[in-house]
Design a protein around this motif. Structure first.
Motif, PDB file in Angstrom:
ATOM      1  N   UNK A  55       0.718  -1.202   0.155  1.00 46.18           N
ATOM      2  CA  UNK A  55      -0.038  -0.042  -0.020  1.00 46.18           C
ATOM      3  C   UNK A  55       0.738   1.215  -0.029  1.00 46.18           C
ATOM      4  N   UNK A  56       0.488   2.210  -1.017  1.00 47.90           N
ATOM      5  CA  UNK A  56       1.318   3.514  -1.110  1.00 47.90           C
ATOM      6  C   UNK A  56       0.968   4.573  -0.227  1.00 47.90           C
ATOM      7  N   UNK A  57      -0.684   4.459  -0.162  1.00 44.32           N
ATOM      8  CA  UNK A  57      -1.137   5.561   0.522  1.00 44.32           C
ATOM      9  C   UNK A  57      -2.199   5.187   1.904  1.00 44.32           C
ATOM     10  N   UNK A  58      -2.136   5.825   2.876  1.00 46.12           N
ATOM     11  CA  UNK A  58      -2.666   5.491   4.085  1.00 46.12           C
ATOM     12  C   UNK A  58      -4.158   5.503   3.970  1.00 46.12           C
ATOM     13  N   UNK A  59      -4.809   6.298   3.055  1.00 50.29           N
ATOM     14  CA  UNK A  59      -6.102   6.419   2.741  1.00 50.29           C
ATOM     15  C   UNK A  59      -6.664   5.136   2.455  1.00 50.29           C
ATOM     16  N   UNK A  60      -6.053   4.047   1.831  1.00 53.30           N
ATOM     17  CA  UNK A  60      -6.637   2.562   1.333  1.00 53.30           C
ATOM     18  C   UNK A  60      -6.872   1.970   2.793  1.00 53.30           C
ATOM     19  N   UNK A  61      -5.888   2.000   3.702  1.00 51.51           N
ATOM     20  CA  UNK A  61      -6.049   1.324   5.030  1.00 51.51           C
ATOM     21  C   UNK A  61      -7.395   2.211   5.735  1.00 51.51           C
ATOM     22  N   UNK A  62      -7.337   3.495   5.682  1.00 48.25           N
ATOM     23  CA  UNK A  62      -8.525   4.007   6.452  1.00 48.25           C
ATOM     24  C   UNK A  62     -10.067   3.828   5.638  1.00 48.25           C
ATOM     25  N   UNK A  63      -9.938   3.571   4.498  1.00 49.04           N
ATOM     26  CA  UNK A  63     -11.029   3.190   3.613  1.00 49.04           C
ATOM     27  C   UNK A  63     -11.398   1.771   4.208  1.00 49.04           C
ATOM     28  N   UNK A  64     -10.761   0.762   4.573  1.00 50.84           N
ATOM     29  CA  UNK A  64     -10.957  -0.303   4.719  1.00 50.84           C
ATOM     30  C   UNK A  64     -11.378  -0.229   6.560  1.00 50.84           C
TER      31      UNK A  64
END
Length: 138
Positions: free
Chosen positions: A58-67
């Motif tokens: 993952x290159x962007x923390x927003x992907x984890x925050x979306x999950x």
């Protein structure tokens, strides 16, 4: 009773801004992340349910925050945590874990004591949450 598991368990609950900063740290280190949830937070219950798939590269923390947000919407009264894994040594080692969501009411645990011969005492924990069926605990 407040469940204390993970890195920041003795601090007040993290805000979304603080969670984003931790996720940015995870991404900056190149760690993999996953989101897990449970309604049985017993300290020895190390096998929580995995939400979605592990987030590799993952290159962007927003992907984890979306999950995290998706899991919060689907499981609002569950414990939800984020785990970060470091595979630089060829093994997946959990290097960071913290709770990002908890139920409004945390029923706690019962400490059960048993007396044995020779004045020996044995203790065990019983989660009040498990008195209800799975999915109806909170």
């Amino acid at each position: 009773m407040r469940v204390t598991q993970g890195t920041f368990s003795f601090l007040p609950d993290l805000t979304d801004e603080q969670i984003n900063k931790q996720l940015a740290y995870i991404v900056s280190k190149g760690f993999s992340a996953n989101v897990e949830y449970t309604d049985d937070p017993h300290p020895r219950n190390s096998y929580w349910e995995l939400w979605g798939l592990p987030l590799f590269d993952v290159k962007d923390a927003s992907a984890v925050m979306y999950e995290i947000s998706s899991c919060r919407k689907a499981k609002p009264n569950y414990y939800i945590k984020v785990n970060a894994f470091d595979n630089t040594r060829g093994i997946e080692s959990c290097v960071l874990s913290f709770i990002v969501n908890r139920p409004i009411n945390e029923p706690g645990f019962l400490l059960q004591r048993q007396d044995f011969e020779g004045r020996t005492m044995k203790y065990s924990l019983h989660s009040y949450a498990t008195e209800k069926p799975e999915g109806a605990r909170y």
